[in-house]
Design a protein around this motif. Sequence first.
Motif, PDB file in Angstrom:
ATOM      1  N   VAL A 286     -25.682  -5.875  14.676  1.00 11.14           N
ATOM      2  CA  VAL A 286     -25.727  -4.453  14.298  1.00 11.14           C
ATOM      3  C   VAL A 286     -25.596  -3.582  15.542  1.00 11.14           C
ATOM      4  N   MET A 287     -26.318  -3.947  16.608  1.00 12.26           N
ATOM      5  CA  MET A 287     -26.268  -3.146  17.832  1.00 12.26           C
ATOM      6  C   MET A 287     -24.900  -3.219  18.501  1.00 12.26           C
ATOM      7  N   ASN A 288     -24.187  -4.322  18.293  1.00 17.16           N
ATOM      8  CA  ASN A 288     -22.837  -4.445  18.858  1.00 17.16           C
ATOM      9  C   ASN A 288     -21.814  -3.620  18.084  1.00 17.16           C
ATOM     10  N   ILE A 289     -22.075  -3.419  16.784  1.00 20.29           N
ATOM     11  CA  ILE A 289     -21.126  -2.696  15.932  1.00 20.29           C
ATOM     12  C   ILE A 289     -21.218  -1.192  16.146  1.00 20.29           C
ATOM     13  N   PHE A 290     -22.438  -0.675  16.313  1.00 20.18           N
ATOM     14  CA  PHE A 290     -22.649   0.772  16.351  1.00 20.18           C
ATOM     15  C   PHE A 290     -22.987   1.239  17.769  1.00 20.18           C
ATOM     16  N   GLU A 291     -22.507   2.430  18.091  1.00 26.34           N
ATOM     17  CA  GLU A 291     -22.658   2.956  19.440  1.00 26.34           C
ATOM     18  C   GLU A 291     -24.077   3.429  19.733  1.00 26.34           C
ATOM     19  N   HIS A 292     -24.715   4.064  18.743  1.00 26.58           N
ATOM     20  CA  HIS A 292     -26.027   4.674  18.963  1.00 26.58           C
ATOM     21  C   HIS A 292     -27.081   3.961  18.110  1.00 26.58           C
ATOM     22  N   THR A 293     -27.876   3.132  18.755  1.00 22.03           N
ATOM     23  CA  THR A 293     -28.901   2.365  18.038  1.00 22.03           C
ATOM     24  C   THR A 293     -30.218   2.396  18.796  1.00 22.03           C
ATOM     25  N   ILE A 294     -31.302   2.177  18.051  1.00 22.15           N
ATOM     26  CA  ILE A 294     -32.642   2.084  18.638  1.00 22.15           C
ATOM     27  C   ILE A 294     -33.284   0.819  18.067  1.00 22.15           C
ATOM     28  N   PRO A 295     -33.765  -0.098  18.900  1.00 14.93           N
ATOM     29  CA  PRO A 295     -34.376  -1.346  18.392  1.00 14.93           C
ATOM     30  C   PRO A 295     -35.794  -1.108  17.893  1.00 14.93           C
ATOM     31  N   THR A 296     -35.911  -0.334  16.815  1.00 13.14           N
ATOM     32  CA  THR A 296     -37.234   0.095  16.332  1.00 13.14           C
ATOM     33  C   THR A 296     -38.155  -1.064  15.971  1.00 13.14           C
TER      34      THR A 296
END
Length: 423
Positions: free
Chosen positions: A58-68
């Motif tokens: 998921v983090m590789n697919i999207f530019e803006h992520t937060i590992p909540t």
Amino acid sequence: MDWKWIDPQMAEQGISLLRRLIEQGYEGYFVGGCVRDELMGRPVNDMDIATNATPEQVMNIFEHTIPTGIAHGTITVIMNGEQFEVTTYRTESDYTDHRRPEQVQFVSDLYEDLRRRDFTMNAIARGIDGSYVDPFHGQEDLEQGIIRCVGDPEERFEEDALRMLRGIRFSSVFDFTIEPATWQALVHRRSLIRYIAAERIRVEMEKMIAGLYPFKGIRLLQESELVPDMKINVPCPPEQPELLMRLADIPADPAVLRWTLIVMAMGLDSERMKPYMKEWTFSNAFMDQVSRLLRMNERLLTAAGTDAEESLFEVYISAVVHYGRETALQWQQLYPVLMDNEQQQLAIFAEHGKQWLDEMNIFSLGDVEINGQELLAALQAKGGPWLGKLMNEILLATAAGQLDNTREAILDYARQQYEKRDN
């Protein structure tokens, strides 16, 4: 796909998120409360998404992520300012203290993810094409107004005891019926609620009390006998249960109104309510709001024995100045319920209070046209306790319209009072 009950911007970005997952070869579904609320025609405030993509993918697919909550498979994805919790399909096991799963295992099957959820109405997924995945007949239960656990209710409550209170909250807010097997398991496992922190209980209770049918939730709590095992000292039975039955007759917003009524029903005054609400983990600011509302009511009730309207007017103005305009407005909203509870002597405050409040143009010392230091300079006097008393007299007189809020008028009044003091 048309989401009628959601902000169009959020819906558009949520659909774009699903589309991106699918284009990358993964599955993606809207799940949980957003699907339930959309089916019920309720406003959707957030959109949760489940996928077979791992958190790293998921983090590789999207530019803006937060590992909540990456350990539990949850990544917050930000799409044009909109935030979405994207969680990998998972199963859970070995729950700690009947609340948190000790082990989380990522899976590739949506069914396995849905079967770990609490109630059938929350175990429905919706695809990008508008189709539903509903293996536990949650839509049918929604249509019939039924709260039903997914699978074995004893196991669901054993895993997470907070689900018992959530079931009662859902039943109350939606005016649904808890189906017999789920209710029997809830009653059977009720002692497990002692493992749940007071803060988590308060959050569920706040949502329940803010709903359309708060008394139904209170009644179900009493019938389930959950209360004695909670980590909160709840005064029971209430001293004035009829007040609890009237909760829905006053606005849910601001929350202080209904919680003040609950405190009144328990027979607690402005002092005794503090340790009670502290156990509920309410903030000091919220407890202060309840306290001011209780004290204003107590003050008006004490003064209500006199027949002199002029005297009551002064009492009311003094109370507004002391407890604040916001508290006075809240009291006006609370009064309709109180007047049916042997407090009809408060009627004159309810009848005239709004008008008196509207006619007030100042509410605090900061609104007075002259401050204490300026007053001392004009009088060529030394400070002392008398100054605070005089400033308070000036505030009350100007708030009541008995003294113009101008420097000249206030100085004339102050000189007269100061001369009387010397004499």
